[in-house]
Write a protein that holds these residues in place. Structure first.
Motif, mmCIF file in Angstrom:
data_model
loop_
_atom_site.group_PDB
_atom_site.id
_atom_site.type_symbol
_atom_site.label_atom_id
_atom_site.label_comp_id
_atom_site.label_asym_id
_atom_site.label_seq_id
_atom_site.Cartn_x
_atom_site.Cartn_y
_atom_site.Cartn_z
ATOM 1 N N GLY A 144 0.813 -1.204 0.000
ATOM 2 C CA GLY A 144 0.000 0.000 0.000
ATOM 3 C C GLY A 144 0.848 1.255 0.000
ATOM 4 N N TYR A 145 0.199 2.373 0.324
ATOM 5 C CA TYR A 145 0.867 3.671 0.351
ATOM 6 C C TYR A 145 1.421 3.958 1.745
ATOM 7 C CZ TYR A 145 -1.900 4.408 -3.916
ATOM 8 O OH TYR A 145 -2.478 4.299 -5.161
ATOM 9 N N TYR A 146 2.640 4.486 1.778
ATOM 10 C CA TYR A 146 3.288 4.822 3.046
ATOM 11 C C TYR A 146 3.869 6.233 2.963
ATOM 12 C CZ TYR A 146 3.080 -0.102 4.486
ATOM 13 O OH TYR A 146 2.645 -1.355 4.839
ATOM 14 N N GLU A 147 3.663 6.999 4.020
ATOM 15 C CA GLU A 147 4.335 8.290 4.097
ATOM 16 C C GLU A 147 5.811 8.041 4.380
ATOM 17 O OE1 GLU A 147 4.440 12.486 6.615
ATOM 18 O OE2 GLU A 147 2.873 11.012 7.053
ATOM 19 N N GLU A 148 6.666 8.649 3.589
ATOM 20 C CA GLU A 148 8.101 8.394 3.671
ATOM 21 C C GLU A 148 8.839 9.640 4.136
ATOM 22 O OE1 GLU A 148 11.028 6.255 0.588
ATOM 23 O OE2 GLU A 148 10.541 8.301 0.000
ATOM 24 N N SER A 149 9.685 9.479 5.149
ATOM 25 C CA SER A 149 10.558 10.558 5.616
ATOM 26 C C SER A 149 11.991 10.042 5.609
ATOM 27 C CB SER A 149 10.174 11.000 7.039
ATOM 28 O OG SER A 149 8.863 11.513 7.081
ATOM 29 N N LYS A 150 12.800 10.599 4.720
ATOM 30 C CA LYS A 150 14.199 10.203 4.650
ATOM 31 C C LYS A 150 14.981 10.998 5.685
ATOM 32 C CE LYS A 150 14.009 8.737 -0.172
ATOM 33 N NZ LYS A 150 14.563 8.881 -1.534
ATOM 34 N N ILE A 151 15.338 10.331 6.774
ATOM 35 C CA ILE A 151 15.973 10.994 7.905
ATOM 36 C C ILE A 151 17.459 11.231 7.655
ATOM 37 C CG2 ILE A 151 16.356 10.908 10.392
ATOM 38 C CD1 ILE A 151 13.395 11.043 9.538
ATOM 39 N N PHE A 184 4.021 2.372 12.379
ATOM 40 C CA PHE A 184 5.305 3.023 12.137
ATOM 41 C C PHE A 184 6.381 1.985 11.834
ATOM 42 C CE2 PHE A 184 2.910 5.520 15.281
ATOM 43 C CZ PHE A 184 2.741 6.703 14.574
ATOM 44 N N PHE A 185 7.267 2.364 10.910
ATOM 45 C CA PHE A 185 8.341 1.464 10.500
ATOM 46 C C PHE A 185 9.634 2.253 10.326
ATOM 47 C CE2 PHE A 185 4.320 -0.120 9.016
ATOM 48 C CZ PHE A 185 4.348 -1.477 9.297
ATOM 49 N N ILE A 186 10.739 1.591 10.623
ATOM 50 C CA ILE A 186 12.057 2.175 10.404
ATOM 51 C C ILE A 186 12.837 1.256 9.474
ATOM 52 C CG2 ILE A 186 14.295 2.713 11.457
ATOM 53 C CD1 ILE A 186 12.843 3.616 13.946
ATOM 54 N N ASP A 187 13.423 1.854 8.459
ATOM 55 C CA ASP A 187 14.288 1.130 7.525
ATOM 56 C C ASP A 187 15.725 1.584 7.787
ATOM 57 O OD1 ASP A 187 15.746 0.065 5.434
ATOM 58 O OD2 ASP A 187 14.270 0.545 3.901
ATOM 59 N N LEU A 234 11.208 12.614 16.817
ATOM 60 C CA LEU A 234 12.083 11.674 17.520
ATOM 61 C C LEU A 234 13.115 11.076 16.578
ATOM 62 C CD1 LEU A 234 12.934 9.964 19.935
ATOM 63 C CD2 LEU A 234 11.044 8.390 19.399
ATOM 64 N N MET A 235 12.699 10.722 15.368
ATOM 65 C CA MET A 235 13.638 10.150 14.398
ATOM 66 C C MET A 235 14.744 11.155 14.061
ATOM 67 S SD MET A 235 12.526 7.113 13.974
ATOM 68 C CE MET A 235 11.770 7.118 15.611
ATOM 69 N N SER A 239 18.759 10.810 14.884
ATOM 70 C CA SER A 239 19.753 10.974 13.817
ATOM 71 C C SER A 239 20.768 12.052 14.161
ATOM 72 C CB SER A 239 19.052 11.326 12.504
ATOM 73 O OG SER A 239 19.986 11.553 11.473
ATOM 74 N N ASN A 240 20.298 13.181 14.683
ATOM 75 C CA ASN A 240 21.211 14.266 15.059
ATOM 76 C C ASN A 240 22.138 13.851 16.187
ATOM 77 O OD1 ASN A 240 20.110 15.987 13.165
ATOM 78 N ND2 ASN A 240 18.653 16.888 14.593
#
Length: 247
Positions: A144-151, A184-187, A234-235, A239-240
């Motif tokens: 399906g569709y997922y909102e993607e945020s490239k951290i 929520f998922f983390i790659d 939080l992500m 990362s920071n």
């Protein structure tokens, strides 16, 4: 010849005549060229305008609705490899359907776009991609569709927007309410994990346990009011913090 084929041929010839190079990244020039072409051939004749009519059969209570946003928003879409800008979109997150309001039509009219032809879309500054792979160890990752945020490089955060349906029988008929129920998922370096709570995040970033606990403590109000934004923040915080430690 299909419209998208005509569009590709036209853009190539147009670029040669003007001695320009059309690149894949979205620049102002790209947007202007695509929009000019769409207006020239007629937006109602574009290949994007196919699919089934959109019907919302649910009578709801109060402000409840089955959409990400309960109105059409100007967005962009990558459909069958073609980019379309300044199109009116609405995302039905209960049934995972992207809806197009055809150019020039009333907003009472919508088309359910064919999911396997949609590669990505953007609406209200949220970027969505289609994920169709299945991972046995992560059954929650459904197609399906997922909102993607490239951290950061090798670090991507996904939100699967969804709403649960509740039926209510009243004297004047059957009504429905929709309650947000996102996943929520983390790659991390092509290894996808589902995030069901703080402990799942700490398992992925054990060296950040103190910082993660501190973030939860300091942002309790945001966690209650807007869990999606809380998780995005939080992500970025993790990362920071990681980048500072590795310097």
């Amino acid at each position: 010849m299909k419209n998208y084929q005509k569009k590709s041929v036209f853009l190539i010839l147009f670029g040669l005549l003007l001695n320009i190079h059309i690149i894949h990244s979205q620049t102002n020039n790209d947007v202007n060229i695509y929009n000019w072409f769409d207006k020239t051939v007629g937006k109602d004749n574009l290949d994007l305008n196919n699919g089934t009519p959109h019907i919302n059969p649910y009578r709801t209570i109060g402000d409840s609705h089955l959409y990400l946003i309960n109105k059409y928003e100007i967005g962009k879409i990558n459909y069958e490899g073609q980019k379309y800008y300044e199109v009116k979109l609405k995302y039905d997150i209960y049934r995972d359907i992207l809806v197009l309001n055809p150019y020039g039509e009333s907003e009472n009219i919508g088309i359910n776009l064919i999911q396997n032809k949609v590669e990505s879309f953007t609406v209200q500054d949220k970027n969505f991609v289609k994920i169709d792979k299945k991972i046995e160890t992560v059954p929650e990752l459904t197609p399906g569709y997922y909102e993607e945020s490239k951290i950061a490089p090798g670090f991507t955060f996904y939100i699967k927007h969804h709403k649960d349906l509740q039926k209510t029988v009243l004297e004047n008929g059957v009504f429905y309410t929709f309650k947000e129920s996102n996943s929520f998922f983390i790659d991390l370096k092509n290894n996808i994990s589902v995030i069901k709570g703080k402990n799942d995040i700490i398992k992925l970033f054990p060296e950040q346990k103190k910082q993660i606990n501190g973030f939860y403590l300091m942002n309790r109000e945001l966690q209650k009011s807007d869990l999606n934004q809380f998780m995005k923040n939080l992500m970025k915080y993790i990362s920071n913090s990681l980048s500072i430690q590795t310097k």
